[in-house]
Design an enzyme around this catalytic site. Sequence first.
Site, mmCIF file in Angstrom:
data_model
loop_
_atom_site.group_PDB
_atom_site.id
_atom_site.type_symbol
_atom_site.label_atom_id
_atom_site.label_comp_id
_atom_site.label_asym_id
_atom_site.label_seq_id
_atom_site.Cartn_x
_atom_site.Cartn_y
_atom_site.Cartn_z
ATOM 1 N N TYR A 222 0.606 -1.159 0.095
ATOM 2 C CA TYR A 222 -0.041 -0.104 0.053
ATOM 3 C C TYR A 222 1.071 1.140 -0.105
ATOM 4 O O TYR A 222 1.960 1.462 0.324
ATOM 5 C CB TYR A 222 -0.826 0.150 1.236
ATOM 6 N N HIS A 248 -6.323 1.292 -1.617
ATOM 7 C CA HIS A 248 -6.262 0.273 -2.472
ATOM 8 C C HIS A 248 -4.837 -0.016 -2.318
ATOM 9 O O HIS A 248 -3.924 0.741 -2.443
ATOM 10 C CB HIS A 248 -7.032 0.257 -3.502
ATOM 11 N N LYS A 279 -3.405 -3.578 -10.313
ATOM 12 C CA LYS A 279 -2.438 -3.388 -9.625
ATOM 13 C C LYS A 279 -1.088 -3.613 -10.603
ATOM 14 O O LYS A 279 -1.367 -4.206 -11.446
ATOM 15 C CB LYS A 279 -2.615 -4.400 -8.267
#
Length: 411
Positions: A222, A248, A279
């Site tokens: 993170y 997120h 991601k």
Amino acid sequence: MLLIHVAEGRALVWDAEGARLLRELHGICGSPIGSLTRQPRQNHRLGLPLSLLPEEARLLAEGGLAQLVGPPAGPDMLATETPLEDTHARQRCLALERRRQQLQALVVHIRTEQRKKGQADEETDGQDPKAEGVDSPLAPLKELEGLDRDFSFPLASCLVHLPTACPRSRTLRCLDWRHPSPHWPHPSDPTYHLRYAIYRDLRRRGYYLTAAGKFGGDFLVYPAVHNPGTTLPHRPSLFWAGDPMRFHAHYVALCLPYNRQIPLPELVTAGRLCSSVKKTVLLCSVVEGERVVCTSMSWSGIRMMLNQAMKDQNNEDAVYIRYRTDGSLFNLRRLQAHTKTQEQLVHELLFADDAALVAHSEPALQRLTSCFAETARTEQKMAFFYTELLSYPHSCSAPNHGSSTGITYGS
């Protein structure tokens, strides 16, 4: 010092205050795995104990902030101080007293209502017992007389007390995080030391880290923001701004040996999986002792080529989308306001693995398509087997699938 209870390779924190301090002061979140007392039959919100990663437990133990403890060596005599029978007897007395208070309140309420109707209490004494109902205090009075004798409180209705801490003092067996044991076998695993070196390095840079098993990786990383402040050992002064409750994860870290050859299907699998959840893959390895190197890999594909193709395009070929972010999303009249609205220039629309070019006219759409085709040939990143172009007339709000355009691809 915080006690981390270790059993069969799992590190658990049972202290609520310790779990709070871990998150607020040290940026260690853990995973709650226990059920809540008032909501035991659900798994959306969990409570103590707090399960820690082996790397998190080692970081705390190595920094002198926690001590690993295992089960006692002898027989585990963890019976509560009072047996279940004593608990049942106390709860029966409480339930009996509560029922007595309810009956007394009921008698007072009935008599009060009778007085309001102008009826005397003595008039109810000569009535037929079959006529006794809600309006008569005889029924609750009779139950009150034999309440101590007839009251029933089954054992199945007894609430069982589940302590979150040991109800009596006992001797704990301390474990050394450096040496493997039946309840702490991780030091004998070579991948554990690799994961810990990478975990510690990312922590020093100020990132939040959690488990990433459901994403096919080792850690979820993170974001972090630098800011002065007091810190945990093994990391510089940072402010933990990437709390998983608010953000997120940006990366999925994969811990790999430095000299390992990675099969191409494994890279493609990791790239596509992380791209589907927005991601970036982070390939992490340890070289020259403790130096950690990280390589990011993003499955960009169409997005990269679109950015390259549209960077020099005229804004007249694109479409402006007007929007606002203050609520009433489907109220179109609010978009006509001159204040509180914003405009965004859009050349393309991405839908997962598909893309659509947008323009106001056929010539503009032809120019966008030609630039994209030229970029694709130059980059040689994709093979185009099928292209479908749909024409949206400027005056219509719905697509006209029957219209024919003169747009060609890669002419």
